[in-house]
Design a protein around this motif. Structure first.
Motif, mmCIF file in Angstrom:
data_model
loop_
_atom_site.group_PDB
_atom_site.id
_atom_site.type_symbol
_atom_site.label_atom_id
_atom_site.label_comp_id
_atom_site.label_asym_id
_atom_site.label_seq_id
_atom_site.Cartn_x
_atom_site.Cartn_y
_atom_site.Cartn_z
ATOM 1 N N SER A 104 0.826 -1.213 0.000
ATOM 2 C CA SER A 104 0.000 0.000 0.000
ATOM 3 C C SER A 104 0.856 1.257 0.000
ATOM 4 C CB SER A 104 -0.933 0.029 1.206
ATOM 5 O OG SER A 104 -0.824 -1.128 1.953
ATOM 6 N N SER A 147 2.059 1.867 -3.343
ATOM 7 C CA SER A 147 0.954 2.377 -4.150
ATOM 8 C C SER A 147 0.765 3.872 -3.921
ATOM 9 C CB SER A 147 -0.324 1.617 -3.799
ATOM 10 O OG SER A 147 -1.403 2.164 -4.493
ATOM 11 N N SER A 170 1.135 7.031 -6.672
ATOM 12 C CA SER A 170 0.124 8.051 -6.997
ATOM 13 C C SER A 170 0.522 9.396 -6.390
ATOM 14 C CB SER A 170 -1.258 7.612 -6.553
ATOM 15 O OG SER A 170 -1.213 6.570 -5.624
ATOM 16 N N PRO A 219 5.146 0.087 -13.399
ATOM 17 C CA PRO A 219 3.788 -0.286 -12.966
ATOM 18 C C PRO A 219 2.950 -0.820 -14.116
ATOM 19 C CG PRO A 219 4.082 2.104 -12.941
ATOM 20 C CD PRO A 219 5.420 1.496 -13.219
ATOM 21 N N ASN A 220 2.000 -1.623 -13.780
ATOM 22 C CA ASN A 220 1.084 -2.199 -14.762
ATOM 23 C C ASN A 220 -0.254 -1.457 -14.713
ATOM 24 O OD1 ASN A 220 -0.889 -3.717 -16.014
ATOM 25 N ND2 ASN A 220 0.093 -5.668 -15.520
ATOM 26 N N TYR A 221 -0.459 -0.643 -15.741
ATOM 27 C CA TYR A 221 -1.665 0.181 -15.767
ATOM 28 C C TYR A 221 -2.928 -0.638 -15.941
ATOM 29 C CZ TYR A 221 0.847 4.613 -16.139
ATOM 30 O OH TYR A 221 1.622 5.715 -15.905
ATOM 31 N N ARG A 281 -4.284 -1.516 -12.690
ATOM 32 C CA ARG A 281 -4.852 -0.314 -12.090
ATOM 33 C C ARG A 281 -6.212 0.003 -12.701
ATOM 34 N NH1 ARG A 281 -2.798 5.810 -12.356
ATOM 35 N NH2 ARG A 281 -0.899 4.922 -11.503
ATOM 36 N N SER A 282 -6.279 -0.089 -14.027
ATOM 37 C CA SER A 282 -7.538 0.218 -14.712
ATOM 38 C C SER A 282 -8.647 -0.709 -14.253
ATOM 39 C CB SER A 282 -7.375 0.082 -16.220
ATOM 40 O OG SER A 282 -6.476 1.037 -16.704
ATOM 41 N N LYS A 336 -9.051 -2.063 -11.487
ATOM 42 C CA LYS A 336 -9.502 -1.637 -10.172
ATOM 43 C C LYS A 336 -10.253 -0.309 -10.234
ATOM 44 C CE LYS A 336 -9.686 -2.027 -5.785
ATOM 45 N NZ LYS A 336 -10.199 -3.190 -5.081
ATOM 46 N N GLN A 337 -9.684 0.629 -10.977
ATOM 47 C CA GLN A 337 -10.250 1.972 -10.990
ATOM 48 C C GLN A 337 -11.417 2.126 -11.945
ATOM 49 O OE1 GLN A 337 -6.454 4.816 -9.912
ATOM 50 N NE2 GLN A 337 -7.104 4.564 -12.036
#
Lengths: 338, 338
Positions: A18, A21, A25, A50-52, A55-56, A58-59
DNA sequence: GTGAAAGCGCTAACAG
DNA sequence: CTGTTAGCGCTTTCAC
């Protein structure tokens, strides 16, 4: 190669995922300067990227938008695409350009594919044939904007040129120069862009009390335009002026003229609806109707972005004026894309 | 809107997620005709659309590739991009086109962004300035192919035109037509494409025993090309023939000629290295050196795909010949992209 | 300030 | 043939 994940970085730096993370950001308030440095070092050392995608997932936001052009071989489409790509790039987003080739099937495939890839929104030059899909998106609240062509019955923001008025001016210009036999050549009247241009043509003739003569009005597939031109020019009363309704038709006219030894500007006057590179630099200098690709592209992008950010937008048509660039005189300079 | 997941479909159909997954990948052997129908129905009813993002995360494959062009305003770049897009589309993949604008910083940003998005491979028109990045990718086994420009020291497949020989032919053609004062105008010699063209120019002059006169050789930023042309044409011995080393330079030459009332084809002969639409249709008909954008684009795509599929590929340069399209005579037809 | 834990929606063994 | 079980790599509460 790239199997290094956030977990690796965390371990290397001796902190938790975390925290890494947060670091990524850029929320540095939530960590000591020391941890921050440790993480920096670990990333550096491990050559972590990082692996976008994750992230995508999740987001629920990919920062990608799709552009589906009807036919990329129109220069107008290229210009618009470039403007849109620029715009989104400035907002750290990516545009995926797809070419539907005027094929509703391809258009459908692209729309579905892009949505499956979770792109955040779509700018479409619609073929007009996939009403169900369009409606589905719009009613589902999915960000869409239409470009260049109106789709009646679908309540999405639409960016278009003032096709009717622009053609009206072009024809008016012919008339003012003494032309009476004025022809128009277009592809089939299946989309609003083309019918609007036809309307402008008719309206101008009417306004000046000229007869509307169907035999002077071509609407045909590109492949058969040439044949129609032959018919037109070998008829009893050939046109003295001709408007090519877009750049693809324009090419056909030029080739036709060349083949038949017709001198543009002498044997007949020629104007074209569309942005043509070089138009001002060659002989004959060709009068063009330039669409505002920059303005239209930016507007579309802006409205799409608003929708993506959940702002309300009007679903009215937004109409951009065109510019008539008269070039009989070889005078005026075109400030185009180059 | 779209919150329906595979789990919802599974529940609706009364089966498990895995079965739905099988269904979606069309492995119907692993289920009874009945389950199949139930799933079909459930998908229909729920209006379910799979999320490719999640799938990509799992499969470590996005079915997207990136194309980074150096400058999209070259028509050659547009043509290549279109060919590549077509190719991958036929393989159910997507191409993302990005424009680095000849800016190494932008190029770096794009490469990093696209890799973070996990695109499966990259076709790059390299600026040549990010060697560390290139090397990093290649050594990491990441699929890359270079287009149009060689990058010495980086062992990746590279597709290029035979720039030297093509220019040689063009200059030779000038010489055979009696020209002695032959000029070349190019952008700065920062990439192999341009230096190779320069070399071809010099080699041709030498072969025919002509002097190599630096004052006839322009290499300057687009913005200053015009000024250089002025210098060139107002000098004691102005050129009788000029080769524009690409389409952007060509525009400058045309504008310069127009401003100064020089007649191309009369006051000086002009040829251009690049595919120029309309070139065969206008006056003066311009001799062009056409690159094989279709062949090059397809080759690049094919090699990239091989790499993505873990096949071994050569890292040799693959050289495509160009075609000299002579058009003093207004005869030859160009079978171009339109 | 930092970490543990619970997913995002889907795939892929592996049992049964 | 079908279901169970682990994750893919990251974000995001919510405790400590």
């Amino acid at each position: 190669m790239e199997k290094i994940t956030m977990a690796d970085v965390a371990k290397e730096a001796g902190v938790s995922k975390s925290t890494v993370s947060q670091f990524l950001s850029k929320r540095y308030e939530y960590m000591s300067g020391e941890t921050r440095k440790k993480i920096e070092k670990a990333i550096e050392k491990l050559n972590y990227h990082p692996n976008y995608l994750a992230r995508s997932l999740k987001q629920k936001r990919t920062s990608m938008i799709g552009v589906i052009v009807a036919n990329i071989m129109h220069r107008f489409s290229t210009e618009i695409s470039r403007v849109i790509e620029d715009f989104f790039n400035q907002h750290d987003m990516h545009a995926i350009i797809c070419n539907a080739d005027n094929d509703p099937g391809k258009e459908r495939k692209y729309i579905e594919m892009l949505r499956a890839k979770q792109v955040d929104g779509l700018i479409i030059f619609p073929t007009g044939q996939n009403i169900d899909l369009y409606t589905n998106m719009v009613e589902g609240g999915y960000p869409v904007v239409f470009m260049d062509r109106k789709v009646p019955g679908v309540a999405a923001p639409t960016i278009i040129s003032n096709n009717l008025d622009a053609v009206y001016s072009a024809i008016e210009h012919f008339i003012e120069n003494g032309h009476q036999q004025i022809a128009i050549a277009s592809q089939p009247l299946t989309i609003s862009t083309r019918t609007d241009r036809y309307e402008g043509y008719k309206k101008a003739l009417e306004a000046y009390g000229l007869v509307i003569n169907p035999s002077l009005m071509i609407n045909a597939e590109i492949k058969t335009v040439r044949k129609e031109l032959e018919r037109l020019f070998t008829s009893g009363s050939p046109p003295t002026a001709l408007l090519a309704a877009n750049d693809l038709v324009f090419i056909e006219v030029l080739e036709f003229a060349k083949e038949n030894n017709l001198q543009v500007g002498e044997d007949f006057a020629l104007a074209v609806f569309d942005n043509i590179p070089f138009a001002h630099l060659v002989n004959p200098p060709v009068t063009t109707v330039a669409q505002s690709s920059r303005g239209m592209g930016e507007k579309a992008a802006e409205i799409l972005l608003k929708q993506i950010n959940k702002e309300k937008v009007d679903t009215n048509e937004i109409v951009f004026p065109c510019e008539l660039l008269i070039r009989e005189s070889s005078e005026k300079t075109w400030s185009g894309f180059w």
